[in-house]
Each structure stands twice: as C-alpha cells, then as structure tokens.
Write a protein that holds these residues in place. Structure first.
Motif, PDB file in Angstrom:
ATOM      1  N   CYS A  13      64.752  40.327 -23.741  1.00 10.34           N
ATOM      2  CA  CYS A  13      65.311  41.556 -24.304  1.00 10.34           C
ATOM      3  C   CYS A  13      65.329  41.509 -25.826  1.00 10.34           C
ATOM      4  O   CYS A  13      65.437  40.434 -26.414  1.00 10.34           O
ATOM      5  N   PRO A  14      65.238  42.671 -26.463  1.00  4.42           N
ATOM      6  CA  PRO A  14      65.262  42.728 -27.926  1.00  4.42           C
ATOM      7  C   PRO A  14      66.562  42.191 -28.533  1.00  4.42           C
ATOM      8  O   PRO A  14      66.563  41.704 -29.651  1.00  4.42           O
ATOM      9  N   SER A  15      67.657  42.239 -27.790  1.00  5.67           N
ATOM     10  CA  SER A  15      68.917  41.721 -28.342  1.00  5.67           C
ATOM     11  C   SER A  15      68.848  40.204 -28.524  1.00  5.67           C
ATOM     12  O   SER A  15      69.573  39.645 -29.348  1.00  5.67           O
ATOM     13  N   CYS A  16      67.967  39.541 -27.774  1.00  6.54           N
ATOM     14  CA  CYS A  16      67.759  38.100 -27.948  1.00  6.54           C
ATOM     15  C   CYS A  16      67.263  37.825 -29.371  1.00  6.54           C
ATOM     16  O   CYS A  16      67.683  36.859 -30.002  1.00  6.54           O
ATOM     17  N   LYS A  18      67.754  39.603 -32.121  1.00  5.50           N
ATOM     18  CA  LYS A  18      68.834  39.796 -33.087  1.00  5.50           C
ATOM     19  C   LYS A  18      69.814  38.632 -33.058  1.00  5.50           C
ATOM     20  O   LYS A  18      70.273  38.165 -34.104  1.00  5.50           O
ATOM     21  N   LYS A  19      70.136  38.153 -31.871  1.00  4.15           N
ATOM     22  CA  LYS A  19      71.085  37.046 -31.718  1.00  4.15           C
ATOM     23  C   LYS A  19      70.566  35.786 -32.420  1.00  4.15           C
ATOM     24  O   LYS A  19      71.293  35.142 -33.174  1.00  4.15           O
ATOM     25  N   GLU A  21      68.010  35.557 -34.734  1.00  2.00           N
ATOM     26  CA  GLU A  21      67.787  35.784 -36.163  1.00  2.00           C
ATOM     27  C   GLU A  21      69.097  35.825 -36.949  1.00  2.00           C
ATOM     28  O   GLU A  21      69.195  35.220 -38.011  1.00  2.00           O
ATOM     29  N   SER A  22      70.107  36.514 -36.437  1.00  2.00           N
ATOM     30  CA  SER A  22      71.361  36.630 -37.192  1.00  2.00           C
ATOM     31  C   SER A  22      72.067  35.285 -37.294  1.00  2.00           C
ATOM     32  O   SER A  22      72.609  34.945 -38.350  1.00  2.00           O
ATOM     33  N   THR A  23      72.045  34.488 -36.229  1.00  2.00           N
ATOM     34  CA  THR A  23      72.697  33.181 -36.266  1.00  2.00           C
ATOM     35  C   THR A  23      71.985  32.246 -37.231  1.00  2.00           C
ATOM     36  O   THR A  23      72.628  31.592 -38.071  1.00  2.00           O
TER      37      THR A  23
END
Length: 73
Positions: A13-16, A18-19, A21-23
């Motif tokens: 999923c695309p939220s993976c 973001k999770k 990259e942001s961390t």
C-alpha cells in the motif's frame, strides 16, 4: 556520503511508503530517502559518521518490513 539500497518484501500500500520515508527522514545522519513502490526498494543516502547502514536496516525492520537484501556504495 554513503548510499544504500534495501530490497524489501513486496509493498502492498502507498501508506507503507509514507511510513518508511517519514521515519527515516527524521533519523539523524540520513540525508535522503526514496521508497520505490513497484520494485519494493528503499534508497538512502547517509552520513556514515552519524549512522551505520545496519542501523537503517534495523529501523526498517522495526517498522514491520522484512529486508531481503542490501547493497552499499
């Protein structure tokens, strides 16, 4: 600056993206992070005097993603 590419299990999923990259972006010593969804790779550029490549891999795994292989340059 050193570069590392981590091959992960397929991302679902695309939220993976973001999770991860942001961390990693907030992690001291990491200059840039790019998650490639289609190939399930994480590309990083980092200052090896501040963080080791193994520590980046550990962070990815703590987020719940299996690292299948890694390449450093």
């Amino acid at each position: 600056m050193k570069k590392a590419v981590y091959q992960l299990e397929p991302l679902t999923c695309p939220s993976c993206i973001k999770k991860i990259e942001s961390t990693l972006t907030k992690t001291e010593g990491i200059d840039s992070v790019k998650v490639l969804f289609n190939s399930s790779k994480v590309r990083t550029q980092f200052d090896e005097s501040k963080i080791e490549a193994n520590a980046i891999q550990d962070t990815i795994q703590k987020l719940g993603y299996s690292v299948l292989s890694s390449k450093f340059s």
